[in-house]
Write a protein that holds these residues in place. Structure first.
Motif, PDB file in Angstrom:
ATOM      1  N   UNK A 184      -9.410  -6.756   3.390  1.00  0.00           N
ATOM      2  CA  UNK A 184      -7.972  -6.953   3.532  1.00  0.00           C
ATOM      3  C   UNK A 184      -7.236  -5.856   2.769  1.00  0.00           C
ATOM      4  N   UNK A 185      -6.190  -5.317   3.399  1.00  0.00           N
ATOM      5  CA  UNK A 185      -5.522  -4.124   2.876  1.00  0.00           C
ATOM      6  C   UNK A 185      -4.019  -4.341   2.836  1.00  0.00           C
ATOM      7  N   UNK A 186      -3.397  -3.807   1.795  1.00  0.00           N
ATOM      8  CA  UNK A 186      -1.930  -3.855   1.677  1.00  0.00           C
ATOM      9  C   UNK A 186      -1.419  -2.446   1.423  1.00  0.00           C
ATOM     10  N   UNK A 187      -0.503  -2.027   2.264  1.00  0.00           N
ATOM     11  CA  UNK A 187       0.150  -0.730   2.099  1.00  0.00           C
ATOM     12  C   UNK A 187       1.635  -0.958   2.292  1.00  0.00           C
ATOM     13  N   UNK A 188       2.394  -0.865   1.210  1.00  0.00           N
ATOM     14  CA  UNK A 188       3.815  -1.189   1.259  1.00  0.00           C
ATOM     15  C   UNK A 188       4.552  -0.363   2.305  1.00  0.00           C
ATOM     16  N   UNK A 189       4.112   0.883   2.520  1.00  0.00           N
ATOM     17  CA  UNK A 189       4.780   1.747   3.496  1.00  0.00           C
ATOM     18  C   UNK A 189       4.644   1.212   4.916  1.00  0.00           C
TER      19      UNK A 189
END
Length: 384
Positions: A184-189
């Motif tokens: 699972x990945x989070x990239x604010x952009x």
């Protein structure tokens, strides 16, 4: 062929190459972090920390799964209250029956997870009034929690965990990992800036603190009275600059962990504390490889950390993925040693294990997590 991304390739693939003085610390391994904070400390033996789990278990087979992997402590889930019938709290006998069910299978239920104040998105929560600051409904829900604290005390369960969540646990995608697993990945952009606010509307940092303080001032005196520990989980992840979906700031996940210390300062009681997630702590930091150990130690030194989730990431605030515990940027052996040095006496649980299509329910993944933690604890205790 897909290869699991390493620390450097993760940022390249995300289009966010890290530059400047912090780049080496962010992209290097745990060995690069300064260890001066750990120097000349003495282990408090025998070690008191132990492997636990917060996995749901409603069958003997599920409890046996924990037991055969060396897990003897469990965050339990008494039957959900019948909200449709107007009861939003557990009866003492419901908590007691769940505790006895665990004990019959050799497991200690030392903590329970509240059926209210979960980590879900507020729009999906059947009882969202506390986080919406909506009275009189929030007073009803707080009263229900007070009743559950009394039920825990009556049933002989000494702690509960909860969240103060509006946004839930947002992620923006997945990344291929080792052995075909999925991170699972989070990239604010990658967040959609046009996504509308939740039903909570616009929530400033001051608004958020008002809601948290309203809860704390009404619940912690009851927890103190009944000697039941209340463990709050940080918000996962921290909000990006400008906020997200109307929430200007997830105040319990600000850089430096300052929100967690502020939470503890709201009410002076040894029963008001944290369910401290090391993964979430790493996610709120700009330079987690260097920052996390000192913050983690200072939080443990408050003696108000009642449960630890130990999971790992590659990345930093606003850009991370959740990986296997033995491959991330946080040195779990060092985290275990810090817990041992500070005399931490409660459970440490694996959490957010990567998925794989051949491992439905994450049974293999959590078996890895339990064994990894047990081995680290034994290695630290043996002085290796």
């Amino acid at each position: 062929m897909n290869h699991p991304p390493n620390r450097r390739s993760f940022f390249r693939l995300g289009g966010a190459a890290v530059a400047g003085a912090g780049a080496g610390a962010l992209l290097g391994g745990p060995a690069q972090a300064a260890h001066a904070d750990d120097a000349a400390r003495v282990l408090k033996k025998p070690l008191k920390l132990r492997v636990g789990t917060q996995r749901r278990a409603t069958s003997v087979a599920a409890l046996q799964e924990f037991k055969r992997h060396g897990v003897n402590y469990w965050v339990g889930y008494p039957p959900a209250p019948p909200l449709a019938e107007g009861r939003g709290y557990w009866l003492p006998e419901e908590v007691e029956q769940t505790r006895e069910f665990a004990e019959e299978n050799g497991i200690t239920m030392d903590m329970v997870a509240l059926p209210l104040l979960t980590s879900s998105l507020v729009d999906d929560d059947p009882r969202p009034a506390i986080m919406l600051a909506k009275s009189p409904e929030r007073d009803r829900d707080i009263e229900d929690i007070q009743k559950m604290i009394e039920a825990c005390a009556t049933a002989g369960v000494g702690a509960f965990k909860y969240n103060m969540s509006i946004l839930g646990i947002p992620r923006t995608g997945t990344t291929p990992g080792r052995g075909g697993s999925v991170y699972d990945t989070f990239r604010a952009a990658d967040l959609d800036p046009n996504e509308p606010p939740t039903k909570a509307g616009i929530v400033t940092a001051d608004d958020f603190w008002e809601r948290i303080d309203y809860f704390v001032q009404r619940v912690m005196p009851v927890a103190h009275q009944y000697k039941v520990k209340a463990a709050c989980h940080p918000q996962d992840p921290g909000t990006p600059p400008g906020g997200y979906r109307g929430v200007k700031e997830n105040v319990l996940s600000v850089p430096g962990g300052k929100g967690l210390f502020k939470l503890l300062s709201l009410y002076d009681s040894p029963y008001h504390g944290l369910n401290l997630c090391a993964g979430t702590l790493a996610e709120m930091l700009w330079d987690p490889e260097r920052e996390i150990y000192g913050i983690f130690r200072r939080l443990l030194q408050t003696k108000r950390v009642f449960n630890v989730h130990l999971r790992n990431i590659i990345g930093r605030r606003d850009h991370f993925m959740e990986v296997w515990p033995d491959e991330g940027i946080i040195d779990h052996a060092r985290m275990i040693r810090i817990m041992a040095e500070e005399g931490y006496p409660y459970s440490v649980d694996p959490d957010h294990i990567p998925d794989h299509p051949d491992d439905p329910g994450n049974k293999q993944g959590f078996a890895h997590g339990y064994g990894y933690l047990r081995a680290l604890i034994q290695a630290v205790e043996g002085g290796r």
